[in-house]
Write an enzyme that holds these catalytic residues in place. Structure first.
Site, PDB file in Angstrom:
ATOM      1  CE  LYS A  22      -2.917   0.728   3.532  1.00 40.08           C
ATOM      2  NZ  LYS A  22      -3.033   2.071   4.169  1.00 40.08           N
ATOM      3  CB  SER A  23       3.863   2.254   1.939  1.00 37.52           C
ATOM      4  OG  SER A  23       3.335   2.160   3.231  1.00 37.52           O
ATOM      5  NE  ARG A  27       6.121   6.658   0.812  1.00 38.34           N
ATOM      6  CZ  ARG A  27       5.209   6.415   1.748  1.00 38.34           C
ATOM      7  NH1 ARG A  27       4.162   5.661   1.473  1.00 38.34           N
ATOM      8  NH2 ARG A  27       5.338   6.945   2.966  1.00 38.34           N
ATOM      9  N   GLY A  94      -4.974   8.004   5.687  1.00 38.63           N
ATOM     10  CA  GLY A  94      -4.085   8.978   6.303  1.00 38.63           C
ATOM     11  C   GLY A  94      -2.862   9.250   5.451  1.00 38.63           C
ATOM     12  NE  ARG A 122      -5.287   8.234  11.281  1.00 42.17           N
ATOM     13  CZ  ARG A 122      -4.616   7.427  10.474  1.00 42.17           C
ATOM     14  NH1 ARG A 122      -5.209   6.908   9.409  1.00 42.17           N
ATOM     15  NH2 ARG A 122      -3.356   7.133  10.715  1.00 42.17           N
ATOM     16  CB  SER A 167       5.279   9.523  11.661  1.00 43.09           C
ATOM     17  OG  SER A 167       4.310   9.606  10.638  1.00 43.09           O
ATOM     18  CG  ASP A 315       0.760   0.310   9.361  1.00 40.95           C
ATOM     19  OD1 ASP A 315       0.293   1.082  10.229  1.00 40.95           O
ATOM     20  OD2 ASP A 315       1.098   0.695   8.229  1.00 40.95           O
ATOM     21  NE  ARG A 346      -4.779   0.188  13.227  1.00 36.96           N
ATOM     22  CZ  ARG A 346      -4.148   0.324  12.068  1.00 36.96           C
ATOM     23  NH1 ARG A 346      -2.817   0.322  12.027  1.00 36.96           N
ATOM     24  NH2 ARG A 346      -4.836   0.453  10.951  1.00 36.96           N
TER      25      ARG A 346
END
Length: 429
Positions: A22-23, A27, A94, A122, A167, A315, A346
């Site tokens: 996904k990341s 990108r 996010g 968030r 992050s 994650d 979470r």
């Protein structure tokens, strides 16, 4: 809201591939859109989050074609995006919102970012604050803390920023703004977060240097389109790794998984608990390390999880919690306060659900203590609208005594639309 019922499994066996990372999918769309020339992406994740990024760039004038196999991006160059005529909807993502905030801060137009009720709750100040130091003009609810965010593009200057959190979203947002800023932009973080932006921007031709504890970007470099192969997402593989470890008689091979060292905390943790995991066929694809992972049922032992491994597994903690709930002893998680500001809290969500399954869990401000049990009880679990909570509790249900129902499972489509079918294909009942 759709509920899903899980029956106990006899074993988890077979060979699978998980969807694209996904990341990296996010990108690939972003960087391809602001490059000159054509970018072709294979293995793109067609989940709701990554598709939100794709639609946002289409709304800014980028031609993006998807034939089901390859996503082809006709890049517009660093300064070629057009002002969107409507709010850019980031859905639940996010990553979309935070990275777009950095990228849009240096444009010569106005834009607004919003999302669903979970994303609008968030924290965004962690991105808006450092961008304001660069000269960005961004406003939002609660003084810029919450979306919707209104961004009036402006002239940016490079800064040196010491991030209080590890992050990748914060780091990447500042890096993307740095592409449009005068001079150099430097970001430091307490522990190294995932480095997909650094690797990929460098491949596209950006002036990016990494050093211990941080990254440096020099503005003004033109990016050039390229072909990208997206590896399987280790965050998606995590649910299958844990399932095979905890269900007796299991033996599973997951092919083509991205094993970037900034993402392999899950492997380190599960091995540290005694898990039988083996990486084979290791290779490099598009600048990212990839491997096949074989995992077999194992007796797990509790451990302490803290420090630098936390951002490398951030994650995957919902899945790790399931493994810890069946490990002998008490697993202690520290330094993981970031889990409280994900799609949901979470820490609280997993503690709530696993207590329903009979596990003794003590929450702390930055983690939890999980005392393993011999077996889980079937229960009514709540996804809290969070895809990773939903999938983790479905995995827990495979070893529970009796039926486990999980509420609101449609949220899984944000990252793993085919999860249920793939799981059903390897579960033996």
């Amino acid at each position: 809201m759709e509920n899903y019922t899980v029956q106990p499994a006899k074993s988890v066996r077979g060979e699978i591939s998980v969807p694209g990372d996904k990341s990296i999918s996010h990108r690939s769309i972003m960087f391809g859109s602001i490059s000159s020339g054509v970018t072709k992406v294979t293995g793109f994740l067609r989940g709701e989050d990554a598709l939100a990024t794709l639609q946002a760039f289409r709304a800014m004038g980028v031609q993006i074609d998807d034939d089901g196999e390859t996503v082809t991006i006709q890049g517009r160059g660093l300064h070629g995006l057009s002002e969107p005529t409507d709010v850019l909807d980031c859905g639940n993502s996010g990553t979309s919102m935070r990275l777009l905030t950095g990228l849009l801060a240096g444009q010569n137009f106005f834009s607004v970012l919003s999302g669903d009720k979970y994303l609008r709750a968030r924290p965004m100040k962690r991105v808006v604050g450092p961008l304001a130091l660069m000269g960005a003009r961004i406003s939002g609810r609660a003084g810029g803390e919450k979306a919707p965010l209104a961004i009036q593009g402006s002239k940016l200057i490079g800064i040196e920023y010491d991030s209080p959190v590890s992050s990748a979203q914060v780091k990447s947002a500042i890096m993307l703004a740095g592409l449009y800023a005068g001079g150099e932009t430097v970001v430091r973080e307490p522990h190294l977060s995932r480095d997909h932006s650094e690797r990929m921007l460098r491949a596209f031709g950006a002036h990016v240097e990494t050093f211990p504890g941080g990254v440096k970007v020099r503005g003004g470099a033109e990016l050039t389109g390229r072909d990208i192969v997206v590896p399987g997402d280790i965050s998606s593989a995590a649910f299958f790794l844990v399932a095979a470890l905890i269900v007796p008689g299991s033996d599973l091979l997951i092919r083509g998984v991205g094993v970037n060292p900034t993402r392999t905390g899950i492997i380190d943790v599960l091995k540290g608990m005694g898990g039988d995991l083996e990486l084979t066929n290791q290779r490099d694809e598009s600048g990212e390390p990839v491997a096949d992972i074989r995992v077999r049922h194992s007796k797990l032992t509790a451990m302490e999880i803290c420090g630098e491994v936390v951002p490398r597994a951030i994650d995957e903690f919902p899945a790790i919690c399931v493994a810890a709930s069946l490990a002998q002893g008490t697993t202690v998680v520290r330094d993981a306060a970031e889990l409280r500001v994900k799609e949901t809290d979470r820490i609280s969500a997993m503690a709530d659900n696993l207590r329903r399954a009979g596990v003794n869990i003590v929450e702390t401000p930055d983690g939890m203590q999980i005392t393993g049990v011999a077996s889980l009880k079937g229960c009514a679990a709540d996804s809290f609208g969070d895809h990773r909570i939903a999938m983790s509790m479905m995995v827990a249900g495979l070893v529970a005594q009796g039926e486990t129902s999980v509420s609101d499972v449609e949220c899984i489509a944000t990252s793993f639309p085919g999860f249920v079918n793939l799981l059903d294909g390897v579960v033996q009942r």
